[in-house]
Each structure stands twice: as structure tokens, then as C-alpha cells.
Design a protein around this motif. Structure first.
Motif, PDB file in Angstrom:
ATOM      1  N   SER A  75       0.422  -0.695   0.417  1.00 42.68           N
ATOM      2  CA  SER A  75      -0.070  -0.095  -0.042  1.00 42.68           C
ATOM      3  C   SER A  75       0.755   1.346   0.040  1.00 42.68           C
ATOM      4  O   SER A  75       0.448   2.408  -0.147  1.00 42.68           O
ATOM      5  N   ALA A  76       1.905   1.265   0.307  1.00 39.49           N
ATOM      6  CA  ALA A  76       3.135   2.313   0.654  1.00 39.49           C
ATOM      7  C   ALA A  76       4.283   2.295  -0.414  1.00 39.49           C
ATOM      8  O   ALA A  76       4.921   1.602  -0.704  1.00 39.49           O
ATOM      9  N   SER A  77       4.621   3.699  -0.552  1.00 35.81           N
ATOM     10  CA  SER A  77       5.731   3.456  -1.470  1.00 35.81           C
ATOM     11  C   SER A  77       6.937   3.369  -1.017  1.00 35.81           C
ATOM     12  O   SER A  77       7.160   4.748   1.027  1.00 35.81           O
ATOM     13  N   ILE A  78       8.150   3.933  -0.906  1.00 33.10           N
ATOM     14  CA  ILE A  78       9.257   4.190  -0.319  1.00 33.10           C
ATOM     15  C   ILE A  78       9.762   5.020  -1.524  1.00 33.10           C
ATOM     16  O   ILE A  78      10.341   5.093  -2.719  1.00 33.10           O
ATOM     17  N   SER A 128      -2.818   4.900   2.642  1.00 32.86           N
ATOM     18  CA  SER A 128      -3.612   4.200   3.061  1.00 32.86           C
ATOM     19  C   SER A 128      -5.539   5.333   2.732  1.00 32.86           C
ATOM     20  O   SER A 128      -6.359   4.013   2.910  1.00 32.86           O
ATOM     21  N   ARG A 129      -4.807   5.868   4.173  1.00 34.38           N
ATOM     22  CA  ARG A 129      -6.445   6.116   4.324  1.00 34.38           C
ATOM     23  C   ARG A 129      -6.601   8.205   4.303  1.00 34.38           C
ATOM     24  O   ARG A 129      -5.553   8.523   4.357  1.00 34.38           O
ATOM     25  N   SER A 130      -7.112   8.644   3.404  1.00 32.44           N
ATOM     26  CA  SER A 130      -7.269   9.736   2.218  1.00 32.44           C
ATOM     27  C   SER A 130      -7.288  10.944   3.675  1.00 32.44           C
ATOM     28  O   SER A 130      -8.021  11.378   4.074  1.00 32.44           O
ATOM     29  N   MET A 131      -6.237  11.685   3.085  1.00 35.51           N
ATOM     30  CA  MET A 131      -5.869  12.807   3.604  1.00 35.51           C
ATOM     31  C   MET A 131      -5.763  13.973   2.651  1.00 35.51           C
ATOM     32  O   MET A 131      -5.174  13.947   1.859  1.00 35.51           O
ATOM     33  N   SER A 132      -6.009  15.043   3.171  1.00 37.07           N
ATOM     34  CA  SER A 132      -5.886  16.579   2.184  1.00 37.07           C
ATOM     35  C   SER A 132      -4.599  16.697   2.349  1.00 37.07           C
ATOM     36  O   SER A 132      -3.917  17.054   3.934  1.00 37.07           O
ATOM     37  N   GLY A 133      -3.950  17.678   2.185  1.00 33.42           N
ATOM     38  CA  GLY A 133      -2.884  18.506   2.508  1.00 33.42           C
ATOM     39  C   GLY A 133      -2.388  18.950   3.537  1.00 33.42           C
ATOM     40  O   GLY A 133      -1.906  19.076   4.172  1.00 33.42           O
ATOM     41  N   LYS A 441       2.120  24.481  -3.274  1.00 36.90           N
ATOM     42  CA  LYS A 441       0.614  24.727  -3.233  1.00 36.90           C
ATOM     43  C   LYS A 441       0.688  22.683  -2.454  1.00 36.90           C
ATOM     44  O   LYS A 441      -0.813  23.065  -2.714  1.00 36.90           O
ATOM     45  N   PHE A 442       0.909  22.735  -1.369  1.00 40.29           N
ATOM     46  CA  PHE A 442       0.721  21.236  -1.047  1.00 40.29           C
ATOM     47  C   PHE A 442      -0.536  21.498   0.157  1.00 40.29           C
ATOM     48  O   PHE A 442      -1.729  20.587   0.091  1.00 40.29           O
ATOM     49  N   GLU A 443      -1.529  22.752   0.681  1.00 42.76           N
ATOM     50  CA  GLU A 443      -2.474  22.844   0.728  1.00 42.76           C
ATOM     51  C   GLU A 443      -2.967  22.943   0.209  1.00 42.76           C
ATOM     52  O   GLU A 443      -4.338  22.331   1.208  1.00 42.76           O
ATOM     53  N   THR A 444      -3.271  22.540  -0.541  1.00 42.34           N
ATOM     54  CA  THR A 444      -4.056  23.179  -1.947  1.00 42.34           C
ATOM     55  C   THR A 444      -4.277  21.614  -2.012  1.00 42.34           C
ATOM     56  O   THR A 444      -5.048  21.101  -2.711  1.00 42.34           O
ATOM     57  N   GLU A 445      -3.757  20.841  -2.035  1.00 39.72           N
ATOM     58  CA  GLU A 445      -3.812  19.130  -2.158  1.00 39.72           C
ATOM     59  C   GLU A 445      -4.651  18.550  -2.080  1.00 39.72           C
ATOM     60  O   GLU A 445      -5.189  19.106  -1.313  1.00 39.72           O
ATOM     61  N   GLN A 446      -5.613  18.386  -2.885  1.00 38.69           N
ATOM     62  CA  GLN A 446      -6.888  17.252  -1.811  1.00 38.69           C
ATOM     63  C   GLN A 446      -6.376  15.767  -1.989  1.00 38.69           C
ATOM     64  O   GLN A 446      -7.134  15.012  -0.705  1.00 38.69           O
ATOM     65  N   ASN A 447      -5.484  15.377  -2.310  1.00 38.32           N
ATOM     66  CA  ASN A 447      -4.670  14.168  -1.951  1.00 38.32           C
ATOM     67  C   ASN A 447      -3.469  13.824  -1.835  1.00 38.32           C
ATOM     68  O   ASN A 447      -3.072  13.971  -2.253  1.00 38.32           O
ATOM     69  N   ALA A 448      -3.258  14.144  -0.617  1.00 37.51           N
ATOM     70  CA  ALA A 448      -2.039  14.073  -0.545  1.00 37.51           C
ATOM     71  C   ALA A 448      -0.869  13.012  -0.775  1.00 37.51           C
ATOM     72  O   ALA A 448       0.743  13.717  -0.565  1.00 37.51           O
ATOM     73  N   ALA A 449      -1.772  11.917  -0.322  1.00 37.76           N
ATOM     74  CA  ALA A 449      -0.337  11.005  -1.104  1.00 37.76           C
ATOM     75  C   ALA A 449      -0.275  11.223  -2.281  1.00 37.76           C
ATOM     76  O   ALA A 449       0.967  10.264  -3.265  1.00 37.76           O
ATOM     77  N   VAL A 451       1.349  12.806  -3.565  1.00 36.37           N
ATOM     78  CA  VAL A 451       2.681  13.758  -3.585  1.00 36.37           C
ATOM     79  C   VAL A 451       3.913  12.134  -3.734  1.00 36.37           C
ATOM     80  O   VAL A 451       5.049  12.177  -3.952  1.00 36.37           O
ATOM     81  N   MET A 452       3.322  10.997  -3.261  1.00 35.20           N
ATOM     82  CA  MET A 452       4.633  10.290  -2.755  1.00 35.20           C
ATOM     83  C   MET A 452       3.914   9.151  -4.271  1.00 35.20           C
ATOM     84  O   MET A 452       5.269   8.732  -4.736  1.00 35.20           O
ATOM     85  N   GLY A 453       3.696   9.680  -5.338  1.00 33.93           N
ATOM     86  CA  GLY A 453       3.558   8.826  -6.772  1.00 33.93           C
ATOM     87  C   GLY A 453       4.544   9.358  -6.956  1.00 33.93           C
ATOM     88  O   GLY A 453       5.290   8.928  -8.474  1.00 33.93           O
ATOM     89  N   LEU A 454       4.875  11.237  -7.096  1.00 34.17           N
ATOM     90  CA  LEU A 454       5.909  11.626  -7.452  1.00 34.17           C
ATOM     91  C   LEU A 454       6.935  11.078  -6.438  1.00 34.17           C
ATOM     92  O   LEU A 454       8.286  11.622  -7.298  1.00 34.17           O
TER      93      LEU A 454
END
Lengths: 461, 461
Positions: A75-78, A128-133, A441-449, A451-454
Motif C-alpha cells: 500500500s505504500a511507497s518508498i 492508505s487513509r485519504s487525507m488532504s494536503g 501549494k501542498f495545502e491545496t492538495e486534495q489527496n496528500a498521497a 505526492v508520494m506517487g511523484l
């Protein structure tokens, strides 16, 4: 303790732990001043930079190899790597990466590296648990606040004695941050701190060895676990911090009780955070600044140098007079190596502090020309480098406040540049600019995760 | 340190860690005296007894629920339960079970509960990597030796200050034991100890709360992990124990350096291990012995009792004068409750120290008739209970050495009986006799893990 306004009843009853838990539970995004919000994003840019840098260090390769035998899911990235793992392992491994070179941030009053344990735990959860930036930034600020206030309460004795304070206090920061992200209430946040209080390992003796990374990873992993257990009703003592046998008393013989809660919500520990421009002991920062400036304007060649005089606070000499270093790791705290390599190459990146760089005989020869001059009246943020040429001419440069100190903080563009450089160093293929753009502009991100994809590598495992 | 024969050079160079590692690497089954071999088996019988007892405690239910979200595979068993999990989780959960009631063994010089962290780690490993009973027993003895010698070196200050010594020293024991079971060499065993040295959390403040179990579980899990990392070349410092910022100096202000290596291979810490007959604070053992004897021969009824006099060392009163306890957990250290419940029921098992037992008003009334009489000349292993009847008659019983003390160790048949009783208490369906039979001849077992098949429950998950 006598000088402290906290009384014995408050200590027995768990008032301090409760106050911290209530603060974490009650604080909202709107309560954070703009400069605190901004510093949180700067800390995260620096975090991803250093985590990318460390992601392929041999310490990480070995840790990933063993930890991956115990991954429950993917479920998680390195950061900087292509393997996927579970939430707890990701927290551990990403905190390790961010700290492995001690190139991460520094909370000045405690020398805690505050971001690695807290951010690694939060991003692992976010996958795993959706949260905003915004929610992640808020939890991050509060986690760092708890971590560094506990650090303040046990400093300077705790680190001086030999406890690796980033590890021992980081676990509380990660627990508080994750508890906030899980939206736990005051009681459950207090339990999370109690669950963290039994997981405070880490020794200064292990600095420079792989073992150190285990405890930094544990701070993130076990802080996350502490909050997940608390969420499930796994309960702790009333006063894990201030109790008769609580963390503060075992960690220091005279804890500063008031450091936990004084000016809580008014003074922010994150504003005392700094970012390193060079992968070296922080006392070398002004020395490297001076050498870079001298080299930039050089009308001399290396062969002309008769002697190099280094003037600074005695602490500079005590910490960095290391003429015969043998490893890249040691060279990070050697003035001889730092001065020689920076004057020679005009660079002070990770490549300048490797085993290969240290092995260069011309750098050793140049470093041997260094002479320390103590000046106890100078602050440690300052230093002067004087090059004495064979002609007798003297060329000098004095730095009053090193880049990266609280007095001369790295600009946002410098932090972004650090991320660019370290992304390139990592050879992960990560698109540094895309990552930077999202973080600012992370505070505007709907899905904080997202960023891990990038931040992860997309090669095959 | 002055009184110690270990010199400063030895401390700097890592000689002590090296000596311990060399001892672990070099010691063979044939080097173990018969009484040490025998004590190892007695410790394991006691271990399975208490792990069965704790296996369905609410602390375990919650821990299993969260930890199972992070199981990588189902290679390992949980004592007394039917779920399967991975090696690291099994180490953690089984150590928790064995210690959750503090009904496990006690190493007298340190009050470490030595077996839980070491045995839980070894059996978890054994389910994946085949080893004989003899190999497991050897590794167990050596793990306990390392664990308790480190404990000796930091006692009594370490525990008195508030460190939960079973957790903080247990991780070294588990690391050493697993390193031996993995047949690592001296260097790799030293690395395992270094990897353990950064994972030494655990606070006395958390006793009586769920949080305590986390650190006991971590001692087993992280000790196992430390050795697995070392096997893979994950390296540590030269002197994790005796270095300038090593574990011994952070754990105690005046470590007893010689405790690590003096008479190594000649004196065995396992021979100082004891087993509790009752699930209570150890100072209550002679009191309960006396009450059981008084009750056995009773010619009086409870209604005849005017007063109960309890004579003992002042420590008995200081630790156990707790008239108004509210929870089963607290009742384990209350003389008032212990005396009342044992005189009333003639039993002193786990059922006598539950929330339900505490709530019985007749026990509270009887307990309120207790009066302490200090006698500082008596040893703590002794006590006298005198029942003063309404008729004026006095009936007394004095115990000179409590059952379970080093002077009056539990017999093998009593340990087996403890396992029978606690297996029944667990309602796990485990065949206690089959387990006992295998353990008494464990050195002949080809496959050490077979015992775990007997110790787990076979219901559906």
C-alpha cells in the motif's frame, strides 16, 4: 525543577500530557500562523530532497532487503525507490533515507532532526487513509511541536548523555502527528503518547554506523503504530511524560517541565527549524561558505597555496580538526577535508564527501596546510578562511552568518535547488520540478498521497 | 568504575562487547552444566504456562487485532490462540502474552523477567528455520546470559530510575539468542548487539497499563530483527555496550563493567531464575503460602475472625498496604486483598485476582481486618500470618522461605501443575500434558518448532 512553575500535583495527575493532547486535538488549520504553514512546506521540500539522496545508500539497500521480507501489503511507497511495501515499513524506511546522511533539518535548541520521523509516518498513513494536503500539514506541524517540546524539556542533558534525541523524541512526534491525522480525541492522543513512551531507543554511540538508522526508522514506524494502537483502544498511563517513572525523568535528571506547555499555540518550534546547504556537520557551514566565495573569485591556483588559516569559535576546532579521515562519513566532520575539497572543486555536495573523494592524495596534501586559529568571541555561525600564498599575499573571506542558519535561512529557491540536486544524485528518475511544484501549494492538495506517487521511482522492482 | 578491574582502554576499544560476542559464538551444548540445561527446560515450562494464561487477555486481543494488519505471512504461531502470523509479530505477541500478568519468571539480582523476550524470539525463528531442541536450548541459555549480565551491569539504578528492565535488556537477550541460533560469528553477533542497542525502550510508569506490553513485545521482535539485520551485514558500532555514548553509560551513571564478563562460562545467570507460584508481587509469596496453610487446617470459620496480623520485613508493608484496590491488576500487589481472598477461597490463582474478585464486598470487609507488624530483621522471603479469633484464640503460621524463592524453588511437578492450571485457564484447548512431556525432553527434539504446534489453539481464526 525549582525554577519551574509546574507543581508536583500537576506532575502526578498527568496534567502536562493532557495539555499536550488537548492542544493536538483542538488545534485547527486556521490556528496556524502563515509563517508556520510556510515553514511546514519548506520542511517537506527539504525532507523529500534528503530522502531522495539517501534512498540508495547501502544502509537502505540492506534495510529494504530485510524489511521487505516482512511486508504485509504494497500500500505504500518508498521515496526514490520502486519497491512497494506496507505502511509501517514505509514509515521506517523513508525516515531512514531522510536521515541517513544527517543532511536533514535541524531544530536549533535541541539538534533534533524533526521532519524525518514525523513526515515519514504521515505520508505512509496517507497512502492508505485519504487525507488532504492541509490535514497532513496540520498534523505535521503539531507532531513537530510535540517532538521538539519534549526535546526542549530534556535538553541539553539527554543528548549529551548519549541518547540519539531524533530517535527518542521523534517517536512522540510521529505518534502525535498520526493521532491528529486519525482525528483522535484528547484521551486517545494521550494513549498514543503513552504507547510511544515505551519505544524511545537510540544511541549517539551508533552515529556513523548502520545501526543508527534502525532507531530513526523506528521513531516513525513505532510512532505510527502507537497511534494505530491507541485508535483501537490500546491504553497507556495517565502521565507517560511527567509521571514519577515517566519519560522526562528517565531521560534527564532535571527536566524543564514548563517546556512542554509554555506559550503552547503562541510559540512554534517549527520556526526554529533550519536546513543544511551542505552534507556536513553544521559548524562547517560558514567554513564552506567562505571557501566557495574564495574559490569563485580566485586569482590564484591551488599550487600557489602555502597555508590556510581557519579562524572560528573553539568549538569549530574541537569538532572538526580531523586531518586523517578515511571514509566519506568521517569527512563530513573534517575541516581539513572540507576546506581542501571545496577550494579544489568549488562544490560542496554529497559527491565531495564520499570514500572516493577522501582517497584523493592531492586533497590530503592541501588539507594538511590547514591551521586553526581560535576566537572564542565569535559565534559558531561565523568563520574566516585566509589563504596565504607562496608570494606572501593573503586572501581572506569572513562569513558572519552561515547559509542555512536561523539568521540566514535558505531561500525557497535554494531549497528547491537542493531537491533538484539530490533528485539527480539519487538517479531515481524522479521529476524534481513536478514534486517541487506540488509541495509549494501542498495545502491545496486534495489527496496528500499523490505526492508520494511523484517521489517514488517507477522502474521495475 | 574505580572499583572495577576493567580499564579505560578496554571500554574504548569494544573489548567487552567483543568478549560477550565471542562467548556466544564459541559456547557449545557440551559446555553447559547439567543444572543449567535443566533450568532452561524449567524456564520454558513456566514460559508456556504464563503465555497460555495471557493469551486471551484484552491486551492481547487488541494487540493481535492491530498487529495482524501487518503480517507478512502465516509462518508462525501464537501460543494459546489459533491465528497465524509472521515471525516478527509472533515474537512480539508471544512475549506480550508471557509477561502481561507479570506471572513470568524473575531473575533475582535484576528482577528481569528473562524468558519472555528470548524464548518468544527463538520459537518464532524456529518455525521458519529448522533447529533442534538442543540448539534452541543452547541459544536460550546464552541469550538469557547476555540479557541478565547487561541487567546486572546497570542495576539497581536502571530500574529504580524508571526503565522497564525486562524490555530494555530483553532486546539484547533476544538478539544474542537469535544470533546464536543463526550460527553467526563473533563480528556479526557484535553487530546484532549494536542493532539491539538502539531499541531499548520501556518505562516502569506503564506497569499496569497496556502500553507496557508493547515494549516487552518489542524486546523479542526487535532483538530478532537485530540479528536478522546483522546476518545480512547490517553493521553497528564497535562498543555499543561500553562505548562513551553506549548503552551502559546512558542506562546507569556508574555501570558495573565487570558484570558483563566476570566468570563468563563459569557462573550462569539462569541459575538465579525463579518462578512464581501465584500471580502477585513477589513479596506476597510467603503471605499467600501462610494463608493457604492456615486455611488448609482451619478449625475456624471466616465469621470467627476478629483481626489478622501480618508480620514481615517493612518492605512488605510498603509495597502491599493497599486496602482499597479497584481492579484485578491492582489486587496483585494488595496484601489486604491477597489475605482475604486466599483465606476465603483456599486458592491463589488468576481467578482470585480479577476485577470480579475485587468487587466482592465480603473480601473487602475481611481485608479491612488486616494489620501490619514490621520486623526489619526478617528476610523478605519470610512472613507470618496470625489470625485472632473472636474467642481470643490466636492461630498463626510462619513461612521462612516462600515457595518459588531461590531457597525453596518450585519443583518440576509444581511447574507442570502451573502449566496445567494455566492451560485450563486459557480455554485454548491445548493438551497441557503433551506439551509438558515434550518440554521435559526438549533436548532430544529434532524439530524445536513442533512444540509450537502443541502450544497453539486449533480452533478457527
Amino acid at each position: 525543577m525549582q525554577a519551574d512553575s509546574i507543581d508536583a500535583n500537576a506532575l502526578r495527575s498527568g496534567t502536562l500530557t493532557r495539555s499536550l493532547a488537548r492542544f493536538v486535538a483542538g488545534t485547527q488549520w486556521r490556528d496556524l500562523p502563515a509563517n508556520v504553514r510556510n515553514e511546514a512546506k519548506r520542511s517537506l521540500v527539504n525532507y523529500f530532497a534528503v530522502a531522495l539522496a539517501g534512498s540508495n545508500d547501502p544502509t537502505l539497500d540492506k534495510a529494504v532487503h530485510v524489511y521487505q521480507r516482512f511486508r504485509a501489503d504494497e500500500s505504500a511507497s518508498i521515496v526514490g525507490r520502486s519497491e512497494r511495501t506496507d505502511m509501517l515499513n514505509a514509515a521506517a524506511l523513508n525516515a531512514m533515507s531522510a536521515n541517513v546522511y544527517d543532511f536533514d533539518d535541524t531544530h536549533i535548541p535541541t539538534i533534533i532532526h524533526p521532519t524525518a520521523p514525523v513526515a515519514a509516518a504521515l505520508f505512509a498513513l496517507a497512502e492508505s487513509r485519504s487525507m488532504s494536503g492541509e490535514a497532513l500539514l496540520l498534523a505535521f506541524v503539531l507532531g513537530v511541536e510535540v517532538e521538539c517540546r519534549i526535546g526542549n524539556a530534556v535538553s541539553p542533558e539527554h543528548y549529551q548523555r548519549g541518547w540519539h534525541i531524533t530517535s527518542t523524541c521523534g517517536v512522540f512526534g510521529a505518534a502525535a502527528a498520526v493521532a491528529k491525522a486519525l482525528e483522535l480525541d484528547e484521551q486517545h492522543i494521550a494513549w498514543a503518547l503513552g504507547n510511544a513512551s515505551v519505544q524511545t531507543g537510540g544511541l549517539v554511540e551508533t552515529l556513523g554506523t548502520m545501526s543508527k538508522s534502525i532507531s530513526v526508522g523506528n521513531a516513525a514506524r513505532n510512532g505510527l503504530l502507537s497511534a494505530l494502537l491507541a485508535e483501537d483502544g490500546f491504553s497507556g498511563p495517565d502521565a507517560p511524560l511527567e509521571g514519577e517513572r515517566g519519560f522526562l525523568r528517565v531521560a534527564a535528571s532535571q527536566p524543564v517541565w514548563s517546556a512542554l506547555t509554555q506559550e503552547l499555540g503562541h510559540e512554534w518550534e517549527l520556526l526554529k527549524n533550519t536546513y543544511k546547504p551542505y552534507p556536513c556537520g553544521v559548524v562547517l557551514n560558514p567554513v564552506i561558505d567562505a571557501c566557495l566565495d574564495l574559490r569563485r573569485d580566485a586569482r590564484w591556483s591551488l599550487a600557489d597555496i602555502e597555508q590556510i588559516e581557519l579562524t572560528g569559535h573553539p568549538l569549530l576546532r574541537e569538532r572538526t580538526d580531523r586531518p586523517g579521515v578515511r571514509t566519506g562519513r568521517e569527512s563530513q566532520v573534517s575541516a581539513q577535508h572540507a576546506v581542501a575539497v571545496v577550494l579544489s572543486r568549488g562544490e560542496a555536495g554529497l559527491d565531495e564527501f564520499t570514500d572516493a573523494a577522501v582517497a584523493d592524495p592531492s586533497l590530503r596534501a592541501l588539507g594538511s596546510r590547514l591551521r586553526f586559529i581560535d576566537n572564542a568571541s565569535w559565534p559558531v555561525e561565523s568563520a574566516q578562511v585566509t589563504i596565504v600564498l607562496r608570494s606572501g599575499e593573503r586572501v581572506e573571506h569572513r562569513v558572519h552568518a552561515a547559509r542555512g542558519s536561523l539568521a540566514a535561512p535558505l531561500a525557497n529557491v535554494e531549497l528547491a535547488d537542493k531537491l533538484h540536486q539530490l533528485a539527480a544524485y539519487s538517479r531515481s528518475g524522479v521529476d524534481a520540478q513536478a514534486l517541487i511544484d506540488r509541495l509549494w501549494k501542498f495545502e491545496t492538495e486534495q489527496n496528500a498521497a499523490a505526492v508520494m506517487g511523484l517521489a517514488r521511482a517507477h522502474g521495475s522492482d
